[in-house]
Design a protein around this motif. Structure first.
Motif, short mmCIF file in Angstrom:
data_model
loop_
_atom_site.label_atom_id
_atom_site.label_comp_id
_atom_site.label_asym_id
_atom_site.label_seq_id
_atom_site.Cartn_x
_atom_site.Cartn_y
_atom_site.Cartn_z
N ILE A 73 0.83 -1.21 0.00
CA ILE A 73 0.00 0.00 0.00
C ILE A 73 0.86 1.26 0.00
CG2 ILE A 73 -0.31 0.15 2.50
CD1 ILE A 73 -3.05 0.82 -0.09
N ASN A 74 2.01 1.24 0.67
CA ASN A 74 2.89 2.40 0.72
C ASN A 74 3.62 2.63 -0.60
OD1 ASN A 74 2.26 3.24 3.32
ND2 ASN A 74 3.74 1.82 4.22
N ASP A 75 3.68 1.61 -1.46
CA ASP A 75 4.34 1.77 -2.76
C ASP A 75 3.60 2.77 -3.65
OD1 ASP A 75 6.32 -0.04 -2.09
OD2 ASP A 75 5.20 -1.75 -2.89
N PHE A 76 2.30 2.91 -3.44
CA PHE A 76 1.53 3.85 -4.26
C PHE A 76 1.95 5.29 -4.00
CE2 PHE A 76 -1.28 0.16 -4.47
CZ PHE A 76 -1.52 0.13 -5.85
N ARG A 77 2.51 5.55 -2.83
CA ARG A 77 3.01 6.89 -2.52
C ARG A 77 4.15 7.31 -3.45
NH1 ARG A 77 6.20 8.34 0.89
NH2 ARG A 77 6.73 6.37 1.82
N LEU A 78 4.84 6.35 -4.01
CA LEU A 78 6.01 6.64 -4.83
C LEU A 78 5.65 7.07 -6.25
CD1 LEU A 78 8.16 3.60 -3.67
CD2 LEU A 78 8.17 5.93 -2.76
N TYR A 79 4.43 6.80 -6.68
CA TYR A 79 4.01 7.15 -8.04
C TYR A 79 3.73 8.63 -8.16
CZ TYR A 79 3.58 2.18 -8.96
OH TYR A 79 3.85 0.85 -9.10
N LYS A 80 4.00 9.16 -9.35
CA LYS A 80 3.70 10.57 -9.64
C LYS A 80 2.60 10.63 -10.70
CE LYS A 80 8.22 12.45 -8.53
NZ LYS A 80 9.39 13.20 -9.00
N GLY A 81 1.65 11.50 -10.46
CA GLY A 81 0.60 11.74 -11.44
C GLY A 81 0.88 13.03 -12.19
N LEU A 82 0.74 13.00 -13.50
CA LEU A 82 1.04 14.18 -14.32
C LEU A 82 -0.25 14.87 -14.75
CD1 LEU A 82 3.83 12.71 -16.63
CD2 LEU A 82 4.03 13.68 -14.34
#
Length: 142
Positions: free
Chosen positions: A6-15
């Motif tokens: 679940i914490n891995d989603f924090r690493l994604y960036k949305g453009l």
């Protein structure tokens, strides 16, 4: 293969907010990423140079969720740098060549959207409080 936590989603960036420079040689965008504490998002402006295929981060304080092109080499964005009066929006100019953002002007209300009309004039959409001083009564300096 590892499972995604679940914490891995924090690493994604949305453009978002993708737009070409007036000459079409660069593409600016906003990258949003979850804050470490999980409460909200940091938003920063990046520019992709089409010829060199390089991406450069333009802002770094996490408060730059929108911008407009001033010209081929400068962006304007609302932000908080130093002291800010409540209920106002400060706009800053930043060069793609580097350096600090410089305050360009302040609008005496919370601005939701800004558009460039020409080299010196802008139109904006803002929250209006009818209990505050009217814009029509303000001097050009205000």
């Amino acid at each position: 293969m590892e499972r995604i936590g679940i914490n891995d989603f924090r690493l994604y960036k949305g453009l978002s907010e993708l737009s070409y420079s007036p000459d079409g040689k660069k593409l600016a965008f906003v990258a949003r990423q979850s804050k470490e504490n999980g409460k909200g998002y940091d938003a920063n402006i990046y520019v992709y140079d089409i010829a060199s295929k390089e991406t450069k981060q333009i802002t770094a304080l996490g408060d730059s969720a929108t911008y407009i092109w001033l010209d081929d080499n400068n962006l304007i964005f609302p932000g908080v740098r130093g002291d800010k009066k409540p209920g106002t929006t400060d706009f800053y100019k930043i060069s793609l060549d580097g350096g600090e953002a410089k305050k360009l002007f302040t609008i005496p209300m919370p601005v939701m959207q800004i558009k460039k009309i020409d080299g010196e004039n802008f139109a904006f959409v803002a929250k209006y409080d009818h209990n505050k001083e009217r814009l029509a009564k303000m001097t050009p300096e205000q």
